[in-house]
Design a protein around this motif. Structure first.
Motif, PDB file in Angstrom:
ATOM      1  N   SER A 298       0.935  -1.073  -0.055  1.00 51.60           N
ATOM      2  CA  SER A 298       0.012  -0.027  -0.068  1.00 51.60           C
ATOM      3  C   SER A 298       1.008   1.231   0.046  1.00 51.60           C
ATOM      4  CB  SER A 298      -1.112   0.052   1.212  1.00 51.60           C
ATOM      5  OG  SER A 298      -1.875  -0.786   1.158  1.00 51.60           O
ATOM      6  N   ILE A 299       0.360   2.384  -0.473  1.00 48.61           N
ATOM      7  CA  ILE A 299       0.905   3.697  -0.248  1.00 48.61           C
ATOM      8  C   ILE A 299       0.675   4.192   0.806  1.00 48.61           C
ATOM      9  CG2 ILE A 299       0.918   6.000  -1.301  1.00 48.61           C
ATOM     10  CD1 ILE A 299       2.105   3.764  -3.209  1.00 48.61           C
ATOM     11  N   VAL A 300       1.913   4.592   1.625  1.00 45.73           N
ATOM     12  CA  VAL A 300       1.975   5.427   2.828  1.00 45.73           C
ATOM     13  C   VAL A 300       2.451   6.889   2.319  1.00 45.73           C
ATOM     14  CG1 VAL A 300       2.962   5.473   5.123  1.00 45.73           C
ATOM     15  CG2 VAL A 300       2.754   3.317   4.181  1.00 45.73           C
ATOM     16  N   GLN A 301       1.552   7.907   2.901  1.00 42.06           N
ATOM     17  CA  GLN A 301       1.827   9.211   2.916  1.00 42.06           C
ATOM     18  C   GLN A 301       1.885  10.052   4.116  1.00 42.06           C
ATOM     19  OE1 GLN A 301      -1.080  10.598  -0.128  1.00 42.06           O
ATOM     20  NE2 GLN A 301      -0.614  12.796   0.347  1.00 42.06           N
TER      21      GLN A 301
ATOM     22  N   ILE B 294      -2.543   5.580   4.850  1.00 41.67           N
ATOM     23  CA  ILE B 294      -2.230   4.483   4.194  1.00 41.67           C
ATOM     24  C   ILE B 294      -3.455   4.046   3.398  1.00 41.67           C
ATOM     25  CG2 ILE B 294      -1.677   2.078   4.314  1.00 41.67           C
ATOM     26  CD1 ILE B 294      -0.262   2.415   6.910  1.00 41.67           C
ATOM     27  N   ASP B 295      -3.459   4.257   2.110  1.00 42.10           N
ATOM     28  CA  ASP B 295      -4.580   4.317   0.975  1.00 42.10           C
ATOM     29  C   ASP B 295      -5.613   5.037   1.562  1.00 42.10           C
ATOM     30  OD1 ASP B 295      -3.448   2.410  -0.301  1.00 42.10           O
ATOM     31  OD2 ASP B 295      -4.805   0.664   0.457  1.00 42.10           O
TER      32      ASP B 295
ATOM     33  N   ALA C 223      -9.236  -5.310   8.135  1.00 40.51           N
ATOM     34  CA  ALA C 223     -10.378  -4.333   7.994  1.00 40.51           C
ATOM     35  C   ALA C 223     -10.208  -2.954   7.046  1.00 40.51           C
ATOM     36  CB  ALA C 223     -10.988  -3.706   9.360  1.00 40.51           C
ATOM     37  N   TYR C 224      -9.153  -2.565   7.078  1.00 36.81           N
ATOM     38  CA  TYR C 224      -8.972  -1.298   6.340  1.00 36.81           C
ATOM     39  C   TYR C 224      -8.123  -1.329   5.107  1.00 36.81           C
ATOM     40  CZ  TYR C 224     -10.535   1.056  10.626  1.00 36.81           C
ATOM     41  OH  TYR C 224     -11.354   1.251  11.890  1.00 36.81           O
ATOM     42  N   LEU C 225      -7.158  -2.416   4.829  1.00 35.55           N
ATOM     43  CA  LEU C 225      -6.384  -2.504   3.875  1.00 35.55           C
ATOM     44  C   LEU C 225      -6.216  -3.694   2.987  1.00 35.55           C
ATOM     45  CD1 LEU C 225      -3.346  -0.747   5.931  1.00 35.55           C
ATOM     46  CD2 LEU C 225      -4.808   0.251   3.997  1.00 35.55           C
ATOM     47  N   VAL C 226      -6.048  -4.949   3.573  1.00 33.91           N
ATOM     48  CA  VAL C 226      -5.616  -6.048   2.789  1.00 33.91           C
ATOM     49  C   VAL C 226      -7.065  -7.006   2.641  1.00 33.91           C
ATOM     50  CG1 VAL C 226      -3.214  -5.895   3.153  1.00 33.91           C
ATOM     51  CG2 VAL C 226      -4.656  -7.201   4.790  1.00 33.91           C
TER      52      VAL C 226
END
Length: 406
Positions: free
Chosen positions: A106-109, A178-179, A208-211
């Motif tokens: 995922s992209i972390v910003q 993240i996303d 829950a939030y990403l994968v």
């Protein structure tokens, strides 16, 4: 001639040629010092390796096979139920711990235009312990965080370097996106050399939030109860998963079990060979020193030919002449060995103080008493061998020929 008398004559000869005696022992000093220091560094390197990676000797990883399994069909997913089965002590008594791992990219910003593609890793609170990872700052997420699917994350060194310019203090307690979700950074992980892109969070949070994936896990990290129990633990893991995945032939397994002990043993073997090679190179200095002793003794015999002739003319036996020159060469070599041991031990002790400050992961060098005993024994042997031929040559001189020598 008594031994004491021969020793006295040899001592007078060495005193009369102090510079030559010092130069003769120099090769022995350098060789013995090099052997002791390099053995100490090798032992320290092994100790540092065992300290850094020793815990990984009990590590076992279970990964899903990518693509189709041999014989056709798609590989089954690893699930939470597989993790629970491996935790059953009645089926796997040699397995000490099992944790699920769910990964994805995922992209972390952080801030406008500052992004990094990280490996999002969801796992349990004992992830660091099982995987032998350490933290630089902050703390691990708690069981309460895991139950609440808290949006907290621990960042590896690469995300910190790219998002915060390597400032771990600035990264700690900050927020990252993240996303589409915002997470609080609660810890900074130390580099382990192969998974430094990690963004670690509770397993439920990652799902829950990403994968996603509900009860699916990407892999499992297994820890054997002890190093000797690793083979049994691997067999038990294979047996349990074979039953659960309906595998009848090992070649058709849709999972792969890898014990890191094999790789660590290979690395240890390499380190042992490397240490032996370095010691062999250092031993060349001892050989050169022995040649130097032999050369100087031959020169000494030549210089003292008339003296030898006079002594033999007044009744000195061959054994007395041989004894004198053997004692001289042995004392020179032994003196060089003693000085070399003092220098080698001194440098090694200094390394124990300096190296942990300069390179803490290398391992402090260790004084090897075996190397000391071997070094002094080799020095004595070199003295006997190097002085043997010159002493024999001196003993064989005929009195008349020796007295005629100019």
């Amino acid at each position: 001639m008594h031994f004491r008398e021969a020793l006295t004559i040899a001592a007078r000869s060495m005193r009369a040629n102090r510079l030559r005696s010092a130069l003769t022992t120099l090769g022995i000093v350098i060789g013995v010092t090099a052997v002791i220091v390099l053995v100490g560094l090798g032992q320290g390197m092994k100790t540092g390796f065992n300290k850094s990676f020793g815990e990984l000797a009990t590590a076992i990883t279970v990964d899903r096979v990518t693509g189709s399994v041999p014989g056709g069909g798609k590989a089954r997913e690893l699930r939470d139920s597989d993790v629970a089965a491996l935790r059953d002590k009645t089926q796997a008594p040699d397995v000490g711990a099992v944790i699920p791992v769910r990964t994805g990219e995922s992209i972390v910003q952080h801030g406008p235009g500052t992004q990094f593609r990280a490996t999002v890793t969801g796992s349990t609170t004992n992830y660091l312990t099982v995987n032998n990872r350490q933290m630089v700052l902050g703390s691990m997420f708690t069981e309460e965080d895991a139950r609440a699917n808290a949006r907290v994350v621990l960042l590896g060194p690469n995300p910190v370097a790219n998002l915060y310019g390597g400032d771990a203090g600035k990264a700690l307690s900050s927020t990252v996106r993240i996303d589409r979700s915002t997470f609080k950074v609660i810890g900074i992980l130390k580099s382990d050399g192969y998974s430094d892109d990690i963004a670690l969070m509770p397993l439920g949070t990652a799902r829950a939030y990403l994968v996603g994936g509900n009860d699916i896990v990407s892999s499992m990290a297994v820890k054997a109860a002890s190093v000797p129990q690793v083979p049994k633990a691997v067999d038990q893991v294979n047996k349990i998963l074979d039953q659960r995945h309906n595998i009848r032939e090992p070649a058709k397994r849709d999972f792969k079990v890898t014990a890191l002990q094999n790789q660590l043993d290979q690395i240890k073997q390499f380190l042992t060979f490397l240490t032996l090679f370095i010691i062999a190179v250092a031993a060349i200095s001892l050989i050169v020193g022995g040649i130097g002793v032999a050369n100087i003794m031959l020169v000494s015999v030549t210089e003292r030919t008339r003296e030898i002739g006079i002594r033999k003319a007044i009744g000195a036996r061959r054994s007395a002449i041989m004894k004198q020159f053997l004692i001289e060469s042995t004392v020179l070599a032994a003196a060089g060995g003693v000085v070399g041991i003092v220098l080698g031990v001194g440098i090694t002790i200094a390394g124990q103080i300096i190296i942990p400050k300069v390179a803490p992961d290398f391992g402090a060098p260790e004084v090897s008493y075996v190397a000391i005993v071997v070094a002094i024994a080799v020095s004595m042997i070199i003295g006997l061998v190097a002085g043997g031929y010159p002493a024999l040559r001196a003993a064989r001189l005929q009195p008349i020929e020796a007295l005629r020598f100019q």
